[in-house]
Design a protein around this motif. Structure first.
Motif, PDB file in Angstrom:
ATOM      1  N   LEU A 122      -5.814 -30.117 -29.024  1.00 60.50           N
ATOM      2  CA  LEU A 122      -4.543 -30.816 -28.876  1.00 60.50           C
ATOM      3  C   LEU A 122      -3.497 -29.836 -28.348  1.00 60.50           C
ATOM      4  O   LEU A 122      -3.416 -28.704 -28.818  1.00 60.50           O
ATOM      5  N   LEU A 123      -2.696 -30.291 -27.383  1.00 61.22           N
ATOM      6  CA  LEU A 123      -1.596 -29.497 -26.831  1.00 61.22           C
ATOM      7  C   LEU A 123      -0.278 -30.103 -27.310  1.00 61.22           C
ATOM      8  O   LEU A 123      -0.016 -31.290 -27.088  1.00 61.22           O
ATOM      9  N   PHE A 124       0.557 -29.293 -27.979  1.00 61.66           N
ATOM     10  CA  PHE A 124       1.860 -29.709 -28.457  1.00 61.66           C
ATOM     11  C   PHE A 124       2.953 -28.873 -27.795  1.00 61.66           C
ATOM     12  O   PHE A 124       2.762 -27.682 -27.549  1.00 61.66           O
ATOM     13  N   ILE A 125       4.101 -29.485 -27.560  1.00 66.58           N
ATOM     14  CA  ILE A 125       5.322 -28.752 -27.248  1.00 66.58           C
ATOM     15  C   ILE A 125       6.188 -28.816 -28.507  1.00 66.58           C
ATOM     16  O   ILE A 125       6.486 -29.910 -29.010  1.00 66.58           O
ATOM     17  N   VAL A 126       6.574 -27.663 -29.017  1.00 67.52           N
ATOM     18  CA  VAL A 126       7.292 -27.581 -30.288  1.00 67.52           C
ATOM     19  C   VAL A 126       8.704 -27.060 -30.011  1.00 67.52           C
ATOM     20  O   VAL A 126       8.883 -25.973 -29.459  1.00 67.52           O
ATOM     21  N   VAL A 127       9.706 -27.856 -30.385  1.00 69.72           N
ATOM     22  CA  VAL A 127      11.106 -27.501 -30.169  1.00 69.72           C
ATOM     23  C   VAL A 127      11.752 -27.210 -31.518  1.00 69.72           C
ATOM     24  O   VAL A 127      11.915 -28.108 -32.346  1.00 69.72           O
ATOM     25  N   ASN A 128      12.070 -25.948 -31.739  1.00 66.04           N
ATOM     26  CA  ASN A 128      12.727 -25.538 -32.991  1.00 66.04           C
ATOM     27  C   ASN A 128      11.963 -26.047 -34.213  1.00 66.04           C
ATOM     28  O   ASN A 128      12.548 -26.536 -35.183  1.00 66.04           O
ATOM     29  N   GLY A 129      10.633 -25.953 -34.149  1.00 69.14           N
ATOM     30  CA  GLY A 129       9.792 -26.350 -35.267  1.00 69.14           C
ATOM     31  C   GLY A 129       9.406 -27.810 -35.297  1.00 69.14           C
ATOM     32  O   GLY A 129       8.670 -28.233 -36.193  1.00 69.14           O
ATOM     33  N   VAL A 130       9.861 -28.609 -34.342  1.00 63.88           N
ATOM     34  CA  VAL A 130       9.555 -30.045 -34.314  1.00 63.88           C
ATOM     35  C   VAL A 130       8.575 -30.313 -33.172  1.00 63.88           C
ATOM     36  O   VAL A 130       8.908 -30.072 -32.001  1.00 63.88           O
ATOM     37  N   PRO A 131       7.376 -30.803 -33.458  1.00 58.51           N
ATOM     38  CA  PRO A 131       6.379 -30.979 -32.397  1.00 58.51           C
ATOM     39  C   PRO A 131       6.507 -32.311 -31.673  1.00 58.51           C
ATOM     40  O   PRO A 131       6.949 -33.317 -32.236  1.00 58.51           O
ATOM     41  N   SER A 132       6.088 -32.309 -30.430  1.00 56.36           N
ATOM     42  CA  SER A 132       5.928 -33.539 -29.662  1.00 56.36           C
ATOM     43  C   SER A 132       4.652 -34.248 -30.110  1.00 56.36           C
ATOM     44  O   SER A 132       3.917 -33.749 -30.962  1.00 56.36           O
ATOM     45  N   GLN A 133       4.403 -35.393 -29.530  1.00 53.89           N
ATOM     46  CA  GLN A 133       3.091 -36.019 -29.651  1.00 53.89           C
ATOM     47  C   GLN A 133       2.075 -35.086 -29.005  1.00 53.89           C
ATOM     48  O   GLN A 133       2.294 -34.547 -27.920  1.00 53.89           O
ATOM     49  N   GLY A 134       0.959 -34.845 -29.668  1.00 51.24           N
ATOM     50  CA  GLY A 134      -0.052 -33.958 -29.116  1.00 51.24           C
ATOM     51  C   GLY A 134      -0.857 -34.632 -28.020  1.00 51.24           C
ATOM     52  O   GLY A 134      -1.184 -35.815 -28.099  1.00 51.24           O
ATOM     53  N   GLN A 135      -1.160 -33.870 -26.979  1.00 48.81           N
ATOM     54  CA  GLN A 135      -1.983 -34.359 -25.870  1.00 48.81           C
ATOM     55  C   GLN A 135      -3.407 -33.856 -26.060  1.00 48.81           C
ATOM     56  O   GLN A 135      -3.644 -32.645 -26.170  1.00 48.81           O
ATOM     57  N   TYR A 136      -4.373 -34.776 -26.128  1.00 51.11           N
ATOM     58  CA  TYR A 136      -5.773 -34.392 -26.260  1.00 51.11           C
ATOM     59  C   TYR A 136      -6.232 -33.785 -24.942  1.00 51.11           C
ATOM     60  O   TYR A 136      -6.108 -34.410 -23.883  1.00 51.11           O
TER      61      TYR A 136
END
Length: 717
Positions: A518-532
């Motif tokens: 899973l690939l996540f973009i995390v902004v200030n500790g808050v993750p996006s929806q993960g991309q498989y």
């Protein structure tokens, strides 16, 4: 009046759109099987397995012990599985398939599973378990699997029969590979740690070697050369491997630590491993230890202790870099039995209801905090795994030798799935665009776009790109779990938006093995929806490695640098045909099972799920009798009967009065308060009671005891 089917369909839809409260646990569904194995197989599908019991999940009257769970509609699809997967091992492969190997002998309508190789390709239209591969070379029960740099798998150790701890009669101290590389070879570490070598804890290191912890010993192992290197200090304070069963994980691998892998283990239990004692009263351990083998460390470092001991705990790596600790018990060991003063059959009691966060980025003494409490005992044979939305699926618990209902056991066979929503669920979630579906080793960087709303006031330096390999979860272990942060820079534009420039995986397949993640973009500790995504080339074989393109210099500007070339934004297509085996005619394609409505203002509260599981639709083809092959003709173990943990030569003493306190009240929509820093008193060194050779283990004329154990030559015991 709404029909029952329509009502449950509406409730399922409402469950999907309900806004979950941070720091809470939510009951989701009852699958009808207890999930002793669980993994995420695609963007929206979980796969689970149970022992071949007489489970409530049935198709045309036949019990089912494997299933697919749809994260969208929360429905269960039964999956045909012939060979008994009880206490198997597994991992994902470089070509996107999942591998499950080993298991137990036939029971409750299943076929022999100890040599089984099971493969699942989640990309095909109706995924199914393909059991047609040639078998393993030897029987393996409680076997470890780890994916290697070429996307193949090494298969390590196990026992040839069902035992509480391993014995010289049933030990299998060997390793082999999938795809096969020929006959199995001996691993000396396993041979030297026989009684405590089941589910040996194993990590692929960036050096390409394996770090393996078995008994109180650890070694480096070169899987290609077969060379083992010792020299590590003994594992301190407690037994961490099965059935002592501490929680284990690797800490985040980041550009700042040069993607070094640090092993982290907490809890466990000490014992002389005799069922003649009151096993449930064995005190669990609260210490935590870590080591970084590739840095040349030979001794374990003592980390912040937990505020109380725990056995059978399970770590799930979160996108924000924390570990989430859940499941397990406060005393006892893994296993089930009628000996050792069990509670029902459970060798552990009471349950650990409270979940914890561990934050390695915080100062020592401040790394543990409360994550909230569940009301469901999740003990032996529980599982947990990270989902694409950043929640955690938690399921299972069956400390029994067969399926047991709530009416029969205090700790029954639990088949419910619940979700835990970490505290970042209460914050605006970033919605990046431009996420690829495949990352390779080295090569060009790529751009991810974030709006000003996505940043929500966060500084550009706080934005991270994280790849998480969820692994194969069973018995509190996540085989192959990894957390890898990618190297990034950024361009902040005048409109408040941000373009994140992201490097692909470092050019070393040993940092994170090829396969799904899973690939996540995390902004200030808050993750996006993960991309498989697929890591690597999507094949089993030598992975391509490219030079790393330098990232643009971080800063602000109206012109955003453009990467050379583009990365795939659609998944690798499934095979045109499944060459190994066409879809069997008896694969169940209908979804059955019950959805448990969430407790929220958006949906009504039901006191209980339907009284019975809805029947499968009529289009499900009947399960043909030939799906279960005859029992294996493999040579039996060297004694006349297969030992089971509940077999003893004398009746166990009566159990002491149960002193288990009631489960804590359910977590409400407000997050549980964070307690003060946990007690960090130094744990006592591991000093088990003097060894007493159990009566059932005393060798007879054939050299083996009634439970199949034999004294090692010159062992002195």
């Amino acid at each position: 009046m709404l029909t029952t089917k329509l009502l449950w369909s509406l409730l399922a839809a409402m469950a999907v759109v309900a806004d979950p409260a941070p720091g809470t646990f939510e009951l989701i569904a009852d699958q009808g099987i207890s999930q002793l194995i669980m993994f995420l197989g695609s963007q929206n599908k979980l796969y689970t397995m149970d022992r071949s019991n007489n489970n409530p999940l049935k198709v045309n009257g036949k019990a089912i012990w494997a299933a697919e769970f749809d994260l969208g509609n929360r429905q269960t699809r039964p999956m045909t599985l012939a060979k008994n997967p009880f206490c198997a091992g597994g991992s994902s492969l470089g070509d996107g398939r999942f591998l499950v190997v080993g298991g137990q002998s036939p029971e409750t309508g299943s076929a022999e599973g100890r040599k089984a190789i099971r493969l699942l390709d989640p990309r095909i239209g109706t995924p199914y378990w393909d059991e047609s591969s040639p078998p393993l070379t030897t029987n393996r029960w409680y076997v470890t699997v780890e994916t290697l740099t070429d996307g193949s798998a090494i298969i390590i150790g196990g026992s040839t029969a069902l035992v509480y701890v391993n014995s010289w009669a049933y030990d299998n101290p060997t390793y082999e590979f999938y795809p096969s590389r020929g006959a199995p070879k001996k691993m000396q570490l396993l041979a030297d740690t026989t009684t405590l070598n089941l589910y040996a804890l194993t990590w692929l290191l960036p050096s390409g070697k394996l770090f393996i912890q078995s008994g109180n010993t650890a070694s480096l192992f070169d899987p290609n050369a077969g060379v083992e290197t010792r020299g590590f200090s003994n594992v301190p304070f407690s037994v961490r491997v099965y059935p002592g069963s501490g929680a284990s994980a690797s800490l985040p691998q980041t550009p700042d630590n040069n993607w070094d892998l640090r092993v982290f283990i907490c809890g466990g239990t000490n014992s002389n491993w005799s069922l003649g004692q009151a096993v449930t009263k064995l005190k669990s351990d609260n210490s935590c230890i870590s080591i970084s083998p590739d840095k040349g460390e030979k001794s374990w470092t003592t980390e912040d202790s937990m505020d109380q001991g725990r056995v059978m705990g399970e770590f799930v790596s979160l996108p924000d870099g924390r570990l989430f600790l859940v499941n397990g018990a406060l005393s006892g060991t893994a296993g089930y039995s009628f000996s050792g003063w069990p509670v029902g059959e459970s060798l552990a009691d009471p349950p650990a209801f409270e979940a914890k966060y561990y934050d390695p980025s915080k100062p020592q003494g401040q790394r543990w905090s409360s994550a909230g409490s569940s009301t469901i005992p999740r003990m032996y044979h529980s599982s947990a795994t990270l989902l694409p939305d950043g929640s955690v699926a938690i399921a299972g618990s069956n400390p029994n030798g067969s399926y047991q209902s709530k009416a029969n056991r205090k700790y029954f066979s639990d088949s419910r799935i619940e979700y835990f929503y970490p505290d970042y669920f209460g914050k605006p979630r970033p919605k990046p665009t431009g996420l690829p579906t495949q990352l390779k080793y080295g090569g060009n960087w790529f751009n991810v776009a974030l709006t000003a709303a996505d940043l929500n006031g966060a500084q550009p330096q706080s934005v991270k790109a994280v790849v998480i390999r969820g692994g194969f979860a069973t018995h509190g272990i996540h085989m192959g779990q990894r957390h890898v942060q990618l190297k990034t820079s950024y361009t902040a534009t005048p409109d408040g938006a941000l373009t994140l420039h992201v490097s692909q995986i470092p050019p070393n397949p040993a940092i994170i093995a090829p396969g799904p993640a899973l690939l996540f973009i995390v902004v200030n500790g808050v993750p996006s929806q993960g991309q498989y995504i697929t890591v690597g080339d999507g094949v089993i074989g030598t992975q391509s490695i490219a030079p790393v393109q330098d990232l643009p210099v971080a800063g602000s500007g109206s012109v955003v640098p453009i990467a050379n070339g583009t990365l795939p934004t659609t998944p690798i297509p499934p095979p045109v045909t499944n060459a190994s085996n066409p879809v069997p005619s008896n694969v169940a394609s209908a979804s059955i099972g019950s959805v448990i409505a969430p407790v929220s203002s958006a949906s009504p509260v039901l006191s209980s799920p339907p009284a019975s599981v809805p029947p499968a639709v009529s289009s499900v083809p009947p399960v043909v009798s030939s799906v279960v092959p005859p029992p294996s003709s493999a040579a039996p173990p060297p004694v006349s009967t297969t030992p089971k943990p509940q077999t003893t030569t004398a009746a166990p003493p009566p159990p002491p009065p149960t002193t288990t306190s009631k489960a804590p009240a359910p977590t409400t929509t407000t997050k549980a308060p964070v307690p003060p820093p946990p007690t960090t008193t130094k744990a006592a060194p591991w000093s088990p009671p003097p060894w007493v050779w159990p009566t059932a283990w005393i060798p007879g004329a054939n050299g083996f005891g009634a439970a199949g154990y034999k004294r090692a030559m010159n062992a002195g015991q």
